[in-house]
Design an enzyme around this catalytic site. Structure first.
Site, short mmCIF file in Angstrom:
data_model
loop_
_atom_site.label_atom_id
_atom_site.label_comp_id
_atom_site.label_asym_id
_atom_site.label_seq_id
_atom_site.Cartn_x
_atom_site.Cartn_y
_atom_site.Cartn_z
CG ASP A 58 -1.86 0.87 1.15
OD1 ASP A 58 -1.94 1.90 0.08
OD2 ASP A 58 -2.88 1.05 2.06
CE LYS A 60 -3.70 5.02 0.60
NZ LYS A 60 -3.15 4.16 1.79
CG ASP A 63 6.34 11.44 -8.45
OD1 ASP A 63 6.40 12.38 -9.46
OD2 ASP A 63 6.96 11.45 -7.44
N1 U5P Z 1 -6.72 2.64 4.01
C1 U5P Z 1 -7.73 3.37 4.30
N2 U5P Z 1 -8.51 4.17 3.71
C2 U5P Z 1 -8.35 4.43 2.23
C3 U5P Z 1 -7.26 3.81 1.72
C4 U5P Z 1 -6.34 3.23 2.75
O1 U5P Z 1 -7.78 3.20 5.54
O2 U5P Z 1 -9.30 5.05 1.73
C5 U5P Z 1 -5.78 1.84 4.60
C6 U5P Z 1 -4.80 2.49 5.88
O3 U5P Z 1 -3.81 3.04 5.60
C7 U5P Z 1 -4.80 1.44 6.76
C8 U5P Z 1 -5.89 0.52 6.62
O4 U5P Z 1 -3.43 0.62 6.28
O5 U5P Z 1 -6.26 0.81 5.30
C9 U5P Z 1 -7.00 0.53 7.49
O6 U5P Z 1 -6.74 0.22 8.63
P1 U5P Z 1 -7.62 0.36 10.09
O7 U5P Z 1 -8.44 1.46 9.79
O8 U5P Z 1 -8.44 -0.77 10.03
O9 U5P Z 1 -6.45 0.37 11.21
#
Ligand code: U5P
EC number: 4.1.1.23
Length: 215
Positions: A58, A60, A63
């Site tokens: 992850d 993201k 660039d």
């Molecule tokens: N994450 C989100 N929302 C998004 C995109 C990615 O929460 O829109 C990622 C966070 O960075 C984390 C995980 O790694 O998903 C959710 O974690 P948690 O909130 O269950 O701890």
């Protein structure tokens, strides 16, 4: 059955401990900056040695195409796929996809994010991002469990597998999203599992709940 993906946003020592504890109950693992910056990308190998699960990076990535290509090449020496942002444009996303595809690795596009701040800038373009993911024949999208109706629409528009964060710590409810999902999709859960007193028990709880609600 809908799959369970553990978000392992921990330091190395705790991450490896939790991976070992929950390995019987999770289908995939997501690693991001907190873990990789507190260790190195080699951590992916160590996780795979413990649990042989799919590991998604992850990062993201957001660039210009030339830099995205370099990031993808370096990152995808490890793991099974990489998460990219789409607001930077189709050319930037293509640059990652063109590295990932020949390696048989996934490119997954963030559409609408799950946090409140996403409403202002990214929600207005999220449908277009989902449509772009479909056009580029990517391998999946990220869409929010915190907004079930948006999750439904983004899944429909992309017609791709969905990785959906937000259940647990961010207030998303499994009961509300499970009916939207199918066996190609992943529910991402982090803190509700690894911050609990007993991560193994919590992972088992979510796995069983997904199984029960999937029927
Ligand atoms: N994450 C989100 N929302 C998004 C995109 C990615 O929460 O829109 C990622 C966070 O960075 C984390 C995980 O790694 O998903 C959710 O974690 P948690 O909130 O269950 O701890």
């Amino acid at each position: 059955m809908v799959k369970l993906m553990l978000a392992l946003d921990l330091d190395k020592e705790r991450a490896l401990k939790v991976a070992e504890e929950v390995k019987d109950y999770v289908d995939a693992i997501k690693v991001g900056y907190p873990l990789v910056l507190s260790s190195s990308l080699e951590i992916v190998k160590e996780i795979k040695d413990i649990c042989e699960k799919e590991v998604i990076l992850d990062f993201k990535v957001a660039d210009i195409p030339a830099t995205n290509e370099k990031i993808a090449k370096l990152s995808l020496r490890y793991g099974d796929g990489i998460i990219v942002h789409g607001f930077v444009g189709e050319d930037s996303v293509k640059a990652v996809r063109d590295v990932a595809k020949p390696l048989n690795k996934k490119t997954i596009l963030v559409t609408e994010m799950s946090h409140p701040g996403a409403l202002r800038f990214i929600q207005p373009i999220a449908n277009e991002l989902a449509i772009m993911a479909k056009k580029l024949e990517l391998d999946g999208i990220v869409a929010p469990s915190t907004r079930p109706e948006r999750l439904r629409e983004l899944k429909h528009l992309s017609n791709l597998p969905v990785l959906t964060p937000g259940v647990g710590a961010q207030g998303g409810r499994l009961e509300e999203i499970i009916k939207i999902l199918d066996e190609n999709d992943y529910i991402i859960i982090g803190r509700a599992i690894y911050n609990s007193e007993d991560p193994k028990k919590m992972a088992k709880y979510y796995k069983e709940k997904i199984r029960a609600l999937s029927k």
